[in-house]
Structure formats: C-alpha cells, structure tokens
Design a protein around this motif. Structure first.
Motif, mmCIF file in Angstrom:
data_model
loop_
_atom_site.group_PDB
_atom_site.id
_atom_site.type_symbol
_atom_site.label_atom_id
_atom_site.label_comp_id
_atom_site.label_asym_id
_atom_site.label_seq_id
_atom_site.Cartn_x
_atom_site.Cartn_y
_atom_site.Cartn_z
ATOM 1 N N VAL B 297 0.855 -1.183 0.000
ATOM 2 C CA VAL B 297 0.000 0.000 0.000
ATOM 3 C C VAL B 297 0.890 1.232 0.000
ATOM 4 O O VAL B 297 1.729 1.405 0.886
ATOM 5 C CB VAL B 297 -0.947 0.023 1.224
ATOM 6 C CG1 VAL B 297 -1.808 1.283 1.203
ATOM 7 C CG2 VAL B 297 -1.827 -1.222 1.241
ATOM 8 N N GLY B 298 0.733 2.058 -1.019
ATOM 9 C CA GLY B 298 1.465 3.318 -1.094
ATOM 10 C C GLY B 298 0.514 4.477 -0.854
ATOM 11 O O GLY B 298 -0.680 4.363 -1.116
ATOM 12 N N ASP B 299 1.034 5.596 -0.354
ATOM 13 C CA ASP B 299 0.124 6.696 -0.021
ATOM 14 C C ASP B 299 -0.462 7.355 -1.268
ATOM 15 O O ASP B 299 -1.514 7.976 -1.196
ATOM 16 C CB ASP B 299 0.791 7.726 0.896
ATOM 17 C CG ASP B 299 1.952 8.452 0.230
ATOM 18 O OD1 ASP B 299 2.411 8.022 -0.846
ATOM 19 O OD2 ASP B 299 2.412 9.461 0.803
ATOM 20 N N ALA B 300 0.178 7.211 -2.407
ATOM 21 C CA ALA B 300 -0.389 7.767 -3.642
ATOM 22 C C ALA B 300 -1.110 6.683 -4.440
ATOM 23 O O ALA B 300 -2.251 6.844 -4.862
ATOM 24 C CB ALA B 300 0.709 8.404 -4.493
ATOM 25 N N VAL B 301 -0.460 5.574 -4.640
ATOM 26 C CA VAL B 301 -0.984 4.553 -5.557
ATOM 27 C C VAL B 301 -2.097 3.718 -4.929
ATOM 28 O O VAL B 301 -2.893 3.103 -5.645
ATOM 29 C CB VAL B 301 0.166 3.638 -6.034
ATOM 30 C CG1 VAL B 301 0.589 2.646 -4.949
ATOM 31 C CG2 VAL B 301 -0.201 2.901 -7.306
ATOM 32 N N GLY B 302 -2.208 3.726 -3.600
ATOM 33 C CA GLY B 302 -3.160 2.839 -2.940
ATOM 34 C C GLY B 302 -2.628 1.428 -2.901
ATOM 35 O O GLY B 302 -1.413 1.229 -2.930
ATOM 36 N N PRO B 303 -3.511 0.428 -2.849
ATOM 37 C CA PRO B 303 -3.032 -0.954 -2.766
ATOM 38 C C PRO B 303 -2.656 -1.514 -4.129
ATOM 39 O O PRO B 303 -3.383 -1.329 -5.102
ATOM 40 C CB PRO B 303 -4.249 -1.716 -2.218
ATOM 41 C CG PRO B 303 -5.424 -0.915 -2.661
ATOM 42 C CD PRO B 303 -4.977 0.518 -2.763
ATOM 43 N N VAL B 304 -1.500 -2.171 -4.203
ATOM 44 C CA VAL B 304 -1.120 -2.907 -5.404
ATOM 45 C C VAL B 304 -0.818 -4.333 -4.960
ATOM 46 O O VAL B 304 -0.105 -4.543 -3.975
ATOM 47 C CB VAL B 304 0.122 -2.307 -6.098
ATOM 48 C CG1 VAL B 304 0.366 -3.004 -7.443
ATOM 49 C CG2 VAL B 304 -0.056 -0.822 -6.326
ATOM 50 N N PHE B 305 -1.386 -5.282 -5.679
ATOM 51 C CA PHE B 305 -1.279 -6.687 -5.288
ATOM 52 C C PHE B 305 -0.566 -7.458 -6.379
ATOM 53 O O PHE B 305 -0.896 -7.329 -7.554
ATOM 54 C CB PHE B 305 -2.685 -7.247 -5.060
ATOM 55 C CG PHE B 305 -2.742 -8.705 -4.718
ATOM 56 C CD1 PHE B 305 -2.455 -9.149 -3.432
ATOM 57 C CD2 PHE B 305 -3.088 -9.648 -5.675
ATOM 58 C CE1 PHE B 305 -2.517 -10.492 -3.110
ATOM 59 C CE2 PHE B 305 -3.156 -10.998 -5.359
ATOM 60 C CZ PHE B 305 -2.862 -11.420 -4.068
ATOM 61 N N TYR B 306 0.429 -8.248 -5.984
ATOM 62 C CA TYR B 306 1.234 -9.036 -6.917
ATOM 63 C C TYR B 306 1.096 -10.506 -6.557
ATOM 64 O O TYR B 306 1.152 -10.858 -5.381
ATOM 65 C CB TYR B 306 2.712 -8.665 -6.816
ATOM 66 C CG TYR B 306 3.018 -7.211 -7.050
ATOM 67 C CD1 TYR B 306 3.393 -6.762 -8.316
ATOM 68 C CD2 TYR B 306 2.961 -6.281 -6.024
ATOM 69 C CE1 TYR B 306 3.701 -5.426 -8.552
ATOM 70 C CE2 TYR B 306 3.258 -4.940 -6.243
ATOM 71 C CZ TYR B 306 3.626 -4.522 -7.514
ATOM 72 O OH TYR B 306 3.922 -3.202 -7.735
ATOM 73 N N HIS B 307 0.979 -11.349 -7.564
ATOM 74 C CA HIS B 307 0.772 -12.779 -7.337
ATOM 75 C C HIS B 307 1.550 -13.560 -8.390
ATOM 76 O O HIS B 307 1.440 -13.262 -9.580
ATOM 77 C CB HIS B 307 -0.734 -13.060 -7.458
ATOM 78 C CG HIS B 307 -1.140 -14.490 -7.294
ATOM 79 N ND1 HIS B 307 -1.403 -15.313 -8.363
ATOM 80 C CD2 HIS B 307 -1.341 -15.228 -6.185
ATOM 81 C CE1 HIS B 307 -1.754 -16.516 -7.906
ATOM 82 N NE2 HIS B 307 -1.719 -16.492 -6.596
ATOM 83 N N GLY B 308 2.385 -14.488 -7.969
ATOM 84 C CA GLY B 308 3.141 -15.276 -8.938
ATOM 85 C C GLY B 308 3.888 -16.393 -8.248
ATOM 86 O O GLY B 308 3.776 -16.578 -7.023
ATOM 87 N N LEU B 309 4.652 -17.136 -9.010
ATOM 88 C CA LEU B 309 5.398 -18.254 -8.442
ATOM 89 C C LEU B 309 6.622 -17.736 -7.701
ATOM 90 O O LEU B 309 7.415 -16.966 -8.251
ATOM 91 C CB LEU B 309 5.799 -19.225 -9.548
ATOM 92 C CG LEU B 309 4.605 -20.010 -10.120
ATOM 93 C CD1 LEU B 309 4.949 -20.643 -11.460
ATOM 94 C CD2 LEU B 309 4.145 -21.069 -9.122
ATOM 95 N N GLY B 310 6.783 -18.158 -6.459
ATOM 96 C CA GLY B 310 7.834 -17.607 -5.635
ATOM 97 C C GLY B 310 9.168 -18.320 -5.752
ATOM 98 O O GLY B 310 10.182 -17.838 -5.283
ATOM 99 N N ALA B 311 9.150 -19.454 -6.391
ATOM 100 C CA ALA B 311 10.379 -20.231 -6.490
ATOM 101 C C ALA B 311 10.285 -21.128 -7.710
ATOM 102 O O ALA B 311 9.408 -20.962 -8.548
ATOM 103 C CB ALA B 311 10.562 -21.061 -5.217
#
Lengths: 448, 448
Positions: B297-311
């Motif tokens: 969560v950034g004060d300008a951009v709001g929430p950004v969510f990232y999802h992917g393979l971690g390994a």
C-alpha cells in the motif's frame, strides 16, 4: 523546498514542467512539491517543478503552487533550456500531439498519461523521439497504478509472453461489480456510477470497449511486438448488459468481467475485448469496483497477476512521478533506446490472428419456445458447427407470469466446450433463425 | 548462437559467467543459450554466457553447454577481464560471500539469488560494491517470479509505502493450502510436499518462518529504509498447525496464511511473520499452492497486489536474467548508485516498533472445561487487558466421545476486537493459568 525557483541546470537537479493541470496534473504537482524529499531520495537529486501550464490562470485547482510556476504560455516551457522533462497531461489528440512534438523538438524528454494519443499516433511520436534523441515514458497511460509498462518492458524481459489478459477499464468494472453485487439494472447502475464520479457524463468510450481496446493495443505492442490498430481488435462492451446473465454466470461458477485478452497461438496473436465469464476462485474474478487487474503468462516466469487502481488522481500521479524519476536518473532513456518501440526498422514480430479462428468456450443465453423439440433443434445447429454442449440450464417456468407469458418462452442457457469464434458466430446466426427462438442470442466467451 | 565463444569486449556484447550450476543455474543457462534473440532484443546487444563454474565437472545438469563454457575454476572467471557480470548462484553463506567479494574486486557486477547471504551480509556486500563502483542486483532473492524488488525500488518510487504484507514462502503456502483443501494433518501434508518436491528433506527454515523473515527484512529495507536483523522480527511458523484451526477460521470467514507483514505506524515499523487469518474474498486469501503474493500500500498509488510463483527453476531464472539484462544495459548501476541500499551514510529512516505495541485483532482457540463459569472467567481475563470479544464459537459436544472425554473439555474459539500484542500475550498467559483451561492457547493475528 520549492519556494525559490531560481533556475540552474546541474547534476543535482532536474527541472520539469507540467502541461495540463487537471486532476492528475494537480496530483503530480502535489507529489513533486510536498514530497520533494521522497523524489530526491529515489532520483539521487532534486526534481524541481519549474512550470505548470494551464489554459485559464484564474481557475481554482486545489493546490498552492510557488510563485512563478503557473503560466498560460507553453512557450515559457519550450523556450526554457533549463527544463529537461515535460509532463504532458493534456487530454485528447490535438493539440496534445502538436505540443508533444514541439516539446521534443525543444529538447525535452516526455512523460505522458495520454493513452488515446499513443494509440492513435504512437508510431509517429516514438519515431520522432528517436530522431531527436528524446524519450517518451507512458506508464500512466495504461492501468494507472499498476506498473504494467515497466513490468512487461523490464521485469519480465527474459520471457516470451504467451498471454496477457486484463480488466483495463475501471468504469466498466465498477458498473459490472455493482450490478453483480446489488442485482441492479444497467441504466440505474451507470447513473449511480456517474453520481459517484466513477463514470463520465458520456461514458461511451469506457463501456463500449474502446478504452480497453486502446490499452490492449499498447500492451500488445510491448508484450508481443505486434503493431495493432485498436480498431482492428474485435470488441464488445458492457453497455446493455442484462443482470440475468450475471445471475446465470454465478450459478455456473463464474463472474462476468470486461476482459481484454491477447494470446499467442501458433505464432499469431488472438486479440479481443468482451464481457467474459471468469471462473470464481481465480484472482481475476475477485477484482471489484474500479480496480484494474492484469494477468501475464510468460514462458519462464509462469503466471504473474497484478491488481491495483486503474485510474484516479493519485494512482495516476504515482505512475507519472515514477516515470519522471526514471527519466531524470537515466533509466527511461536506456529503455526507450533499447526497445525501439514502434520502430519502422523493427517490423512487427507478431501478426493478428483472424477473428474467426479465435478459440474458446462460450456462454449462450436465449429465449426458447417451451416445446419438447426446441433443445434438440438447437443442439442440432451446434452440432452442425462441431460445437459440443458442456452444460445447460433450463428451469421450469418459475412463476405463473413466466408460464403464461404471451409468447410461451423460457430462458435457456448453454455452456459450450471449446469452439472457434467463426463456428460460434455461425451457430448463433443459425440458432436465431430457428422458429422456436424468440429475440437474439446473448453470447460471451468463457475463461477457465 | 553461442557455439564459438571467442572473447571480445564490445558495446554489442556483454559477457557473463554463472557460478553455481544447480537447478536455477541450469535454467539461467538455458534462457541465455536457447533464447539469445530474446535477451538481445531487450538488452540491445548480445548477452553471452562465457563461463559456468561448477564444483564437479562430471555431474549431469540436463543442459548442453557449448564447449569451453563449463569449468571448475572460479579463477577462470575472476581472471577474465572480458567477463562483466557474474551471476552468483552459490547457496549458503560461505564461500558464497567470499566469492562475491572477490568477483567485485575483479571488476564484475553481480546478479544473485542468495537471499540468506543478503540477509546476513547485505551491509558489508553493498558497501564494498559501492567502494568498488560495482552493482549488485537481487530480484531473484525475494519472491522469485514476482518482480517485487524492481517494483518497490522503481515503479512505486513516488510513494511513501505504508504497508507491505505477503505470502513469501511457497513451501509453507503449499502445505497450508493442501491441509485446508484436503482436511489433512500437518505431518502427512509435509510428507506429501516432500514427495512432490515442494518441501526440502529438512524444511525447517521454510516452515518455521525463518525464510519469510529474511525476505521481509530485505523488503523492509527497500520499502521503508529500515535496517532490520531478521532475527529481530517476531516470527511464528506453520509447523504443527492444527487442521482444526483451518476449519474454525473458515467458519468465521477466513483462511490461514503464513503472512509476513511490515506496517508503518506512527513513523515506526511493525514487523511480524505469523500464521494469520486472512478474510475470504480478498485476493490474498485466494493464494494457493506454492504461489507467493505481496500486497503493497502506497500513499499515492493505494493498494497494489502481486501474485506469482515464488520459487522454482524457471521463475527464478526469469528474475535472474531480467537482472542480467538490466545490468548489461546500465539500468541496475543507476538504481544501485541512486538508492544506496545499506549505506552507512544513509542512516535508517524507520525504526522497528516494539513487539508489545503491535496492534491487531486476534483469534484464540483453547480447550475449556464444559462448565457454566468458564466463559465468564475467560472474558474477565480479556477484559482485564482491555480486550473486547468480537465473536465466540462454542458448540455443544458433537459426539459421545467428545462429551465423555476423560477431561470433560470442549473447544472454544474467540475472535477479539483490536488489541495490542502485549495485552494479547499477557491475556493468553493469564487464560492458560485458569483452572478451567486444558493445555495451551492457540493464538493468531487476524487481517480484515
């Protein structure tokens, strides 16, 4: 910090100007002025707002600018050799195009949020930028707060992108989400979206798929090296969406989303924008309200899913200021030079696939005569086009009203197995020609 | 393409070497050799694999390397002035640390995936890199296929990050997801994860929260300018998770995820790694199997969510090769120089908040005597610590077994309103001391 705008060109400082102080412009100015420490930390130097060009000096903008910054003369920017970066936030095509060209000719690098301008005149503007040794950054042009441009251009650069699909228009998603959650009709939901500021007075470009198609054209160029005119993307909007389809979709385990899709199939690019059934339980189905989301599949990285605010003052300003920082420190010029977007010397790597050949599953809804032979007739038409039926919803008439409706019809919903768009389209026409069918067939693609 | 490795240093080519040809190394080599066109397009020049250093030349690696590339001598790399970038894929701390230092001293820029090394020796390595005018890229060290390092360092640079929470350990998430979906116990699920290759023979660092804490320490530095020893992050793993808690959580509308959290509160940083109740219907709750996800969560951009393979081999290789390209074109050196990570001259911007002061809602599960006064006693303890109860689940004993269990106890689940960690911890101790309580209290934080 920005109180005494004495001009000086130094490695410790990059002077920037904003052209167009609408909502986003005011947000950008706010970030640059109020949070100079933050931008300086990320840029390794001061980012200095020298000028902000507006048409009407007297219009209130909800932001206090240091004296001497506000001007109604573009020449104040173009003739100032100390200004390195122009933040081009004018909307529309003209004079935005001419102003961008003049700014580049005056030696300025460009940061812009004008998606329509890039979709229409990208090739000309990027070619001219390269001739002039300038760069154009445009993170804010697609999906606002989701940094999808940088992610495709840099972060996923080891991949052949195989597909990209996204909810790219926040207004449409807001309307569809609200209809879905509240069971409300299209017209009343649009009205509510307008009252809440989520839809323009004339939301046509948002709800008819134009905006999403323009964004998809830009992303397709970055991800697949395709040169696509957004008008060539088959597109259908959410305008006139029937709440009944949201209900049937849910019964089948799906939500409806306005999905923009680009998929590489046998070396060709399948492109489409359409209301699409998206399986519940996948992250894409959970994208609500004015949020955007993009799912990119790369051959090495696998699927990467991004979710964030696609528009709005500060999310868009966040993308613009990140671009300003990248330009000031020199990352953007490197990327711009390396990737040669829209270069005539780099012929398109991927061609657009013929619409008829797109493949997928389909949702069909129609009103049929409540007679025993009807389903057999429809199944026959589908079978003629080699389309198999995956599931059918046909309830008995629920109410007396329904049973005794003057035309004695009932709703029928069919999910098909995979078929080509051409076959599905021909089947739809043939089904509509059956005497047992009343009105037209609602048809939407389905994503697993 | 890579068949005749004649050496030459030219602007059209960057020579790289891989040290450590395990799974990820082989994946990186595969991308560089088989997809040279792709990397060349993104780098504007050839990325040339000159050397691959291994301990045992005879070991099969499932990849065909051009002649002369494979070597068991690190000096072949260090002494070759034509090699610009060293891809450091040795695991562990030593000799990985020494090799990285020597490579930088020999004038090489570094790309690494070694998270533990950065978590332990980041300050030393980054300081030395700056002294030597070299750069270290480490996208692959955190969350594999999710480009979170670039996103925080560049794409969200206009923001004050306000919070960051993520599922950073794929092994744990796989285990918890499987337990949740199949209703299976912890031990049998770990065994299954080991059989499927999702868990190491000794999965301790993954399941006890160490791995997630090391990643959180790195991200906290990038996002908040905090200098955190991962050992100082309060952490709890999923080892020994009771399937009963997954069932109760679901009844309450939550799933359990091993969540790493960093939140800015009154200018201080709240850090924790713990199995956490995450609300169903949010994207984070839908993260399954070995996927990673991060919500910023950034004060300008709001929430950004990232999802992917971690390994995994290719997602990690994707991150490594993107870093190699960024290093070869010059973006990484700019970023590295500008941001001055782990610089002694840039004192921490944010201090870690005292654990006792972390605030949140809590889930408590305990076994209580099936007596009328028990709930009142527990409520009294909570009230003493100013903790309010939001909801309670206490069923009547379901089976004869349960009713006639030798200790006459039943399970009790309590969701609290917001409370401090200190108060929750003291309350837990006091509850465990009540005579009506059998065994210990299970306690987990809750996210809306």
């Amino acid at each position: 910090m920005n109180a005494t705008p004495t001009k000086q060109k130094s490695p410790d400082r990059t002077n920037v100007a904003i052209i167009g102080m609408g909502t986003v412009g005011a947000g950008v100015a706010q970030l640059l002025i109020d949070h100079g420490d933050r931008t300086a930390r990320h840029a390794g130097k001061t980012i200095w707002l020298s000028k902000a060009v507006v048409r009407d000096l007297s219009k209130p903008r909800g932001i206090e600018l240091p004296e001497g910054v506000l001007t109604d003369s573009i020449d104040d920017v173009l003739n100032d050799p100390e200004i390195d970066v122009v933040i081009q936030l004018m909307g529309g095509l003209s004079p935005a195009r001419e102003v961008m060209l003049r700014a580049m000719e005056a030696g300025k690098d460009i940061v812009t949020a004008n998606k329509a301008l890039l979709a229409e005149h990208g090739a000309e503007l990027f070619t001219r930028a390269r001739e002039l040794g300038r760069s154009i950054a445009f993170e804010a042009a697609v999906a606002g707060g989701i940094p999808i441009i940088a992610n495709i251009s840099q972060c996923l650069s080891a991949n052949q992108i195989e597909s990209l699909e996204g909810i790219l228009n926040g207004t449409s998603n807001f309307i569809v989400s609200q209809m879905d959650e509240k069971g409300a009709g299209y017209d009343e939901t649009v009205k509510r979206a307008q009252e809440l500021g989520y839809a323009e007075a004339d939301p046509a470009m948002d709800v008819d798929g134009t905006d999403a198609a323009q964004k998809l054209a830009i992303l397709s160029h970055l991800a697949f090296g395709a040169t696509v005119d957004w008008r060539d993307i088959p597109r259908q909007g959410i305008d006139g969406l029937d709440p009944a389809d949201l209900v049937y979709a849910r019964q089948l385990g799906y939500r409806i989303k306005l999905l923009a899709t680009a998929r590489l199939v046998d070396g060709e690019l399948e492109l489409s924008v359409a209301p699409t059934l998206v399986a519940i339980g996948t992250p894409m189905a959970e994208v609500r309200d004015a949020f955007n989301a993009i799912r990119v599949v790369g051959d090495a990285v696998g699927p990467v899913f991004y979710h964030g605010l696609g528009a709005g003052q500060m999310p868009t300003a966040s993308a613009v200021v990140a671009d300003v920082i990248d330009t000031a420190v020199g990352r953007t010029p490197i990327t711009f030079e390396t990737l040669e977007y829209f270069s005539a010397e780099r012929p398109p790597r991927t061609a657009q696939r013929d619409v008829d050949r797109l493949r997928g599953r389909y949702y069909l809804r129609l009103r049929v005569a409540n007679d025993p032979g009807t389903l057999a007739a429809i199944a026959g038409v589908l079978s003629n086009q080699s389309i198999s039926i995956a599931s059918v919803i046909q309830h008995e008439p629920k109410s007396k009203d329904e049973a005794s409706s003057s035309d004695n019809t009932v709703p029928l919903v069919i999910m098909t197995h995979e078929a080509s768009e051409g076959a599905a389209s021909r089947a739809t026409t043939d089904i509509e020609a059956l005497p047992a069918i009343s009105g037209s067939v609602v048809r939407m693609p389905v994503r697993a």
